[in-house]
Write an enzyme that holds these catalytic residues in place. Sequence first.
Site, short mmCIF file in Angstrom:
data_model
loop_
_atom_site.label_atom_id
_atom_site.label_comp_id
_atom_site.label_asym_id
_atom_site.label_seq_id
_atom_site.Cartn_x
_atom_site.Cartn_y
_atom_site.Cartn_z
N CYS A 44 25.88 53.94 62.94
CA CYS A 44 24.38 53.77 63.70
C CYS A 44 23.40 54.50 63.13
O CYS A 44 22.08 53.73 63.07
CB CYS A 44 24.88 54.08 65.20
N CYS A 72 29.40 55.65 72.34
CA CYS A 72 28.72 54.99 73.42
C CYS A 72 28.97 53.66 74.34
O CYS A 72 28.81 53.23 75.11
CB CYS A 72 27.14 54.96 72.91
N ASP A 113 19.12 66.59 74.57
CA ASP A 113 18.48 66.92 73.18
C ASP A 113 17.27 66.37 72.79
O ASP A 113 16.25 66.77 72.34
CB ASP A 113 19.38 66.87 72.22
N MET A 140 14.46 58.85 71.39
CA MET A 140 14.79 59.20 72.85
C MET A 140 15.90 58.31 73.47
O MET A 140 15.87 57.52 73.81
CB MET A 140 13.74 59.02 73.94
#
Length: 414
Positions: A128, A224, A40, A35
Site C-alpha cells: 500500500c 485494514c 497519529d 490523514m
Amino acid sequence: MPGATPMRALFDERTGLNSLDLPGRPEETRVVVAMSGGVDSSVTAALLKEQGYDVVGITMQLYDHGAAVSRKGACCAGQDIHDARRVAEQIGIPHYVLDYEDRFRRAVMDDFADSYVAGETPIPCVRCNERVKFRDLLDTARDLGAAAMATGHYIASRAGKSGRELHRPADTDRDQSYFLFTTTRAQLDFLRFPLGNLTKPEARAMAERMGLAVAAKPDSQDICFVPSGRYTTIVDRLRPGASGPGEIVHLDGRVLGRHDGITHYTIGQRRGLGLGASEPESEPLFVVKLDPARRRVIVGPREALETHRLALRDVNWLGDGGFDALPEAGIEIFAKVRSTRPPVVARLKRTAEGAMVELGEGEDGVAAGQACVFYDPAGGTRVLGGGWIARAESRWRLRAPACESVRWTAGTAF
C-alpha cells in the site's frame, strides 16, 4: 508540553530552511498530510497547522468492509473518513477524500490474494505504501502545489550526504521502518515524517492537549481490509477455488493427513493442523513449507523452522552509493525479518537474482513473501533498504533410519 521531545526551530534565518528542511517560512510552505482518521496522522496535521504551515488534508477511500467481508453495516473505512473530516474541520484546514478503491484492489488486495495462493505470506501494508500512498497520493500532493507530503508514520527522515535518509524513530516500540523499505530516494526527498522524534505517548498527549476528537481512538491492529482478522475470507472471495484440498506431508515423506487448502496455513503454525492420532506424540509438528504446485502442506519439527540464509528479490537500496558497488564479499548489516522483531547481525551479498542475507542467528517462522530490511552496522538506526524474501534456507538436517541425511531448503520443491 512536559516530557515532549524538543522541536527544532520553525525557521532558520541563516539557512533559509524551515523545520521540515524546506526553503521558506512555514506560512509560505504548503504541506499535504495523508490523514487516515487515526490519532497519529491527525496529530501530524494539527502539529503542522499549529506551526504555521499551509496544510491540506487528504484521505484515501480504499475499501468498503461491507463488500470486502460480505457483511452489511461493516464500514469501518467510512468511520475513518468521518474522523479525518472532523479533525480537518476542527483545526481549520481543507480536506479532500480520494476514491482509490479500484487501484487499491488491483495493487494491494489482488496481490495479497495471489501471494497467499502461491504459498507466500504477504505484507499488504508495504504494498500500500509502495503502490498507492507513496505513488498515486504523492502525485496528487504535487498537483495541489505542495512542497512536501507528511504522514503519521513513526520513522525519522533527515538530510544526508547522498540525499535524505530514513532512520528508525525515537520510539522503537512503534518503529514502522520495516513497512517503508521500498521507499525510493525520489520519494524520500518529498516525504516528511513529523512524528519521528516523538513517542506514541507524547503524540497522544498532544492530541489531548489540542482537543482532537480522535485523541482516545484506539490503534488499528488488523490489516485494514481484513477487519475480522480472517484473511482466508478475503482470499477465498477474491480467488474462489484457487486453493484446493491436498496432503499434509512430513519432511521425511510420510503422508500424515489432508487439508482443505494451503491458504489456511502459515509457516510456523502448530495449532489447527487436524492431524489427530496421526501426529507422533513425541514430536510436535509445525508448518515448515507450503507447496502450492502439489497442494502440499509440509510439516516438521521446530528445528526445521530455524532460518539462517535468505534469498531476496526486488532489492531497494537506500545506502550511500549504488547497490552494484557493494564488494563481492558483501557487507555487515543489521537485518530485520519481522516487523515485531529487533534487527540482528547479518551479512548482505549481491547475487544475480537480487541478494543473499546470511543471519548471524537463526530466525524462526520466516516465509517467502515477507521482507528483510537492512540497517547500517554502526548503530543500526539508518535504513539501508531491503528486499522481498524469495527463499528461506535452514541448516536443519533430516535424521531418519530410512532416509539419507539431507539439507532442507524452504522455498524449493519438496
